[in-house]
Motif scaffolding. Structure first.
Motif, PDB file in Angstrom:
ATOM      1  N   TRP A   8       0.812  -1.359   0.042  1.00  0.00           N
ATOM      2  CA  TRP A   8      -0.062  -0.004  -0.122  1.00  0.00           C
ATOM      3  C   TRP A   8       0.930   1.229   0.029  1.00  0.00           C
ATOM      4  CZ3 TRP A   8      -3.804  -1.633   4.432  1.00  0.00           C
ATOM      5  CH2 TRP A   8      -4.609  -2.625   3.993  1.00  0.00           C
ATOM      6  N   MET A   9       1.889   1.340   0.821  1.00  0.00           N
ATOM      7  CA  MET A   9       2.750   2.304   0.747  1.00  0.00           C
ATOM      8  C   MET A   9       3.452   2.726  -0.385  1.00  0.00           C
ATOM      9  SD  MET A   9       4.790   1.904   4.386  1.00  0.00           S
ATOM     10  CE  MET A   9       5.763   3.345   4.398  1.00  0.00           C
ATOM     11  N   GLU A  10       3.848   1.817  -1.380  1.00  0.00           N
ATOM     12  CA  GLU A  10       4.306   1.823  -2.625  1.00  0.00           C
ATOM     13  C   GLU A  10       3.381   2.664  -3.426  1.00  0.00           C
ATOM     14  OE1 GLU A  10       5.411  -1.802  -3.968  1.00  0.00           O
ATOM     15  OE2 GLU A  10       7.162  -2.353  -2.629  1.00  0.00           O
ATOM     16  N   LYS A  11       2.182   2.824  -3.340  1.00  0.00           N
ATOM     17  CA  LYS A  11       1.057   3.437  -4.042  1.00  0.00           C
ATOM     18  C   LYS A  11       0.934   4.974  -3.556  1.00  0.00           C
ATOM     19  CE  LYS A  11      -1.841  -0.803  -4.550  1.00  0.00           C
ATOM     20  NZ  LYS A  11      -3.177  -1.258  -4.497  1.00  0.00           N
ATOM     21  N   ARG A  12       1.523   5.239  -2.424  1.00  0.00           N
ATOM     22  CA  ARG A  12       1.337   6.488  -1.914  1.00  0.00           C
ATOM     23  C   ARG A  12       2.537   7.454  -2.767  1.00  0.00           C
ATOM     24  NH1 ARG A  12       3.974   9.952  -0.326  1.00  0.00           N
ATOM     25  NH2 ARG A  12       5.571   8.644   0.020  1.00  0.00           N
ATOM     26  N   GLN A  30     -14.579  13.454   3.621  1.00  0.00           N
ATOM     27  CA  GLN A  30     -14.177  13.951   5.077  1.00  0.00           C
ATOM     28  C   GLN A  30     -14.281  13.127   6.190  1.00  0.00           C
ATOM     29  OE1 GLN A  30     -17.652  16.866   6.299  1.00  0.00           O
ATOM     30  NE2 GLN A  30     -17.770  15.766   8.300  1.00  0.00           N
ATOM     31  N   TYR A  31     -15.133  11.890   6.032  1.00  0.00           N
ATOM     32  CA  TYR A  31     -15.079  10.662   7.133  1.00  0.00           C
ATOM     33  C   TYR A  31     -13.537  10.210   7.034  1.00  0.00           C
ATOM     34  CZ  TYR A  31     -15.932   6.170   9.149  1.00  0.00           C
ATOM     35  OH  TYR A  31     -15.863   5.349  10.137  1.00  0.00           O
ATOM     36  N   THR A  32     -13.104   9.780   5.895  1.00  0.00           N
ATOM     37  CA  THR A  32     -11.716   9.197   5.373  1.00  0.00           C
ATOM     38  C   THR A  32     -10.742  10.059   6.236  1.00  0.00           C
ATOM     39  OG1 THR A  32     -12.735   8.007   3.420  1.00  0.00           O
ATOM     40  CG2 THR A  32     -10.304   8.166   3.818  1.00  0.00           C
ATOM     41  N   ILE A  33     -10.932  11.159   6.031  1.00  0.00           N
ATOM     42  CA  ILE A  33      -9.604  12.169   6.507  1.00  0.00           C
ATOM     43  C   ILE A  33      -9.612  11.961   8.005  1.00  0.00           C
ATOM     44  CG2 ILE A  33      -8.809  14.472   6.721  1.00  0.00           C
ATOM     45  CD1 ILE A  33      -9.934  14.729   3.620  1.00  0.00           C
ATOM     46  N   MET A  34     -10.733  12.390   8.554  1.00  0.00           N
ATOM     47  CA  MET A  34     -11.081  12.498   9.919  1.00  0.00           C
ATOM     48  C   MET A  34     -10.877  11.157  10.681  1.00  0.00           C
ATOM     49  SD  MET A  34     -14.456  14.591   9.886  1.00  0.00           S
ATOM     50  CE  MET A  34     -15.046  14.579  11.768  1.00  0.00           C
ATOM     51  N   ALA A 137      -4.681   6.682   3.572  1.00  0.00           N
ATOM     52  CA  ALA A 137      -6.048   6.500   3.310  1.00  0.00           C
ATOM     53  C   ALA A 137      -6.308   6.920   2.122  1.00  0.00           C
ATOM     54  CB  ALA A 137      -6.546   7.285   4.535  1.00  0.00           C
ATOM     55  N   LEU A 138      -5.886   8.140   1.495  1.00  0.00           N
ATOM     56  CA  LEU A 138      -6.380   8.734   0.202  1.00  0.00           C
ATOM     57  C   LEU A 138      -5.647   7.818  -0.984  1.00  0.00           C
ATOM     58  CD1 LEU A 138      -5.833  12.535   0.821  1.00  0.00           C
ATOM     59  CD2 LEU A 138      -7.985  11.169   0.649  1.00  0.00           C
ATOM     60  N   ALA A 139      -4.514   7.350  -0.937  1.00  0.00           N
ATOM     61  CA  ALA A 139      -3.948   6.496  -1.623  1.00  0.00           C
ATOM     62  C   ALA A 139      -4.670   5.327  -1.827  1.00  0.00           C
ATOM     63  CB  ALA A 139      -2.293   6.358  -1.397  1.00  0.00           C
ATOM     64  N   GLN A 140      -5.324   4.501  -0.910  1.00  0.00           N
ATOM     65  CA  GLN A 140      -6.027   3.589  -1.088  1.00  0.00           C
ATOM     66  C   GLN A 140      -7.369   3.530  -1.736  1.00  0.00           C
ATOM     67  OE1 GLN A 140      -4.662   0.557  -0.217  1.00  0.00           O
ATOM     68  NE2 GLN A 140      -3.041   2.106   0.030  1.00  0.00           N
ATOM     69  N   GLU A 141      -7.779   4.872  -1.902  1.00  0.00           N
ATOM     70  CA  GLU A 141      -8.831   5.251  -2.513  1.00  0.00           C
ATOM     71  C   GLU A 141      -8.632   5.771  -3.980  1.00  0.00           C
ATOM     72  OE1 GLU A 141     -12.263   4.942  -1.310  1.00  0.00           O
ATOM     73  OE2 GLU A 141     -11.410   4.109   0.472  1.00  0.00           O
ATOM     74  N   LYS A 142      -7.273   5.530  -4.567  1.00  0.00           N
ATOM     75  CA  LYS A 142      -6.769   5.824  -5.571  1.00  0.00           C
ATOM     76  C   LYS A 142      -7.000   7.613  -5.878  1.00  0.00           C
ATOM     77  CE  LYS A 142      -7.565   1.365  -7.971  1.00  0.00           C
ATOM     78  NZ  LYS A 142      -7.967   0.813  -6.925  1.00  0.00           N
ATOM     79  N   ILE A 143      -6.494   8.260  -4.817  1.00  0.00           N
ATOM     80  CA  ILE A 143      -6.789   9.507  -4.837  1.00  0.00           C
ATOM     81  C   ILE A 143      -5.306  10.135  -4.927  1.00  0.00           C
ATOM     82  CG2 ILE A 143      -7.293  11.815  -3.569  1.00  0.00           C
ATOM     83  CD1 ILE A 143      -9.919  10.101  -2.757  1.00  0.00           C
ATOM     84  N   GLY A 144      -4.863  11.153  -5.528  1.00  0.00           N
ATOM     85  CA  GLY A 144      -3.383  11.677  -5.493  1.00  0.00           C
ATOM     86  C   GLY A 144      -3.395  12.941  -4.689  1.00  0.00           C
ATOM     87  N   ALA A 145      -2.335  12.981  -4.016  1.00  0.00           N
ATOM     88  CA  ALA A 145      -1.930  14.015  -3.109  1.00  0.00           C
ATOM     89  C   ALA A 145      -0.621  14.537  -3.101  1.00  0.00           C
ATOM     90  CB  ALA A 145      -2.430  13.766  -1.567  1.00  0.00           C
ATOM     91  N   SER A 146      -0.138  15.543  -2.677  1.00  0.00           N
ATOM     92  CA  SER A 146       1.041  15.853  -2.315  1.00  0.00           C
ATOM     93  C   SER A 146       0.922  16.731  -1.124  1.00  0.00           C
ATOM     94  CB  SER A 146       1.722  17.050  -3.426  1.00  0.00           C
ATOM     95  OG  SER A 146       1.053  18.143  -3.547  1.00  0.00           O
ATOM     96  N   LEU A 147       2.072  17.175  -0.402  1.00  0.00           N
ATOM     97  CA  LEU A 147       2.224  17.661   0.946  1.00  0.00           C
ATOM     98  C   LEU A 147       3.072  18.965   0.703  1.00  0.00           C
ATOM     99  CD1 LEU A 147       1.279  17.155   3.831  1.00  0.00           C
ATOM    100  CD2 LEU A 147       3.585  16.204   4.278  1.00  0.00           C
ATOM    101  N   GLN A 148       2.463  20.272   1.220  1.00  0.00           N
ATOM    102  CA  GLN A 148       3.031  21.407   0.837  1.00  0.00           C
ATOM    103  C   GLN A 148       3.483  22.059   2.062  1.00  0.00           C
ATOM    104  OE1 GLN A 148       4.139  21.837  -2.269  1.00  0.00           O
ATOM    105  NE2 GLN A 148       3.268  20.138  -2.819  1.00  0.00           N
TER     106      GLN A 148
END
Length: 199
Positions: A8-12, A30-34, A137-148
């Protein structure tokens, strides 16, 4: 045999080509993030991490604010690249602002004075864990993100616009959305440079 969590980590990944094409509703996101933050560990179970989730115009307002602040300090001849980067974040579906509650940290410092110097350090660890938990959690939903990290440049403006308490310290911003382009291959240092094992 590979560990499933490591798979899973490899997908993030840090995803910069973001879009608004998500299947999940705002309520599910919202639920996933919280829940990801709620179940992230903290020293002494202090639960210092806080988050503000920005959808729709609030999401756009964040990146407009960042762009405006950067325009005031980045030379005009160099701003095109900065503008392109900000636009890639604005193109996402939503953003998360991560904070650490300084009042709670102070309370624990007062209560456990022998560890007073450690609580700010543990708070930084807590926010890192919370950010990683959400990202996973977002990566498992196939959602992309980055940290700024546009803090502290935007701290006061963010507090004014969204009515954030003064004792919440901004630590990071996470734009997220649909993955519109696969990130490039990630390079890793040799294990021998990073680890020591004694048997």
């Amino acid at each position: 045999m590979k560990n499933r969590y490591i798979e899973w980590m490899e997908k993030r990944r840090s995803t910069y080509a973001l879009g608004k094409n998500l299947e999940q509703t705002e309520e599910i996101l919202q639920y996933t993030i919280m829940e990801a933050i709620k179940h992230s560990p903290t020293a002494f179970n202090s639960q210092t991490s806080r988050a503000v989730i920005l959808f729709n115009e609030h999401h756009n307002k964040l990146w407009n604010l960042v762009e405006e602040k950067l325009r005031s300090i980045v030379p005009a001849e160099n701003f095109a690249r900065t503008e392109e980067k900000i636009e890639s974040f604005r193109a996402g579906f939503a953003s998360i602002l991560f904070f650490e509650d300084q009042d709670v940290i102070q309370q624990y410092q007062d209560q456990f004075f022998q560890y007073a110097e450690q609580f700010p350090i543990w708070s930084e660890q807590a926010t890192g864990i919370a950010q990683h938990s959400v990202w996973m959690a977002l990566a498992q939903e196939k959602i992309g993100a980055s940290l700024q990290h546009y803090n502290p440049l935007i701290d006061q403006n963010v507090k004014e616009v969204w009515g954030i308490p003064d004792y919440w310290k901004l630590t990071a911003q996470m734009p997220f959305g649909s993955i519109e382009a696969v990130p490039s291959e990630k390079e890793f240092m040799a294990n021998e440079e990073r680890f020591k094992v004694f048997r």
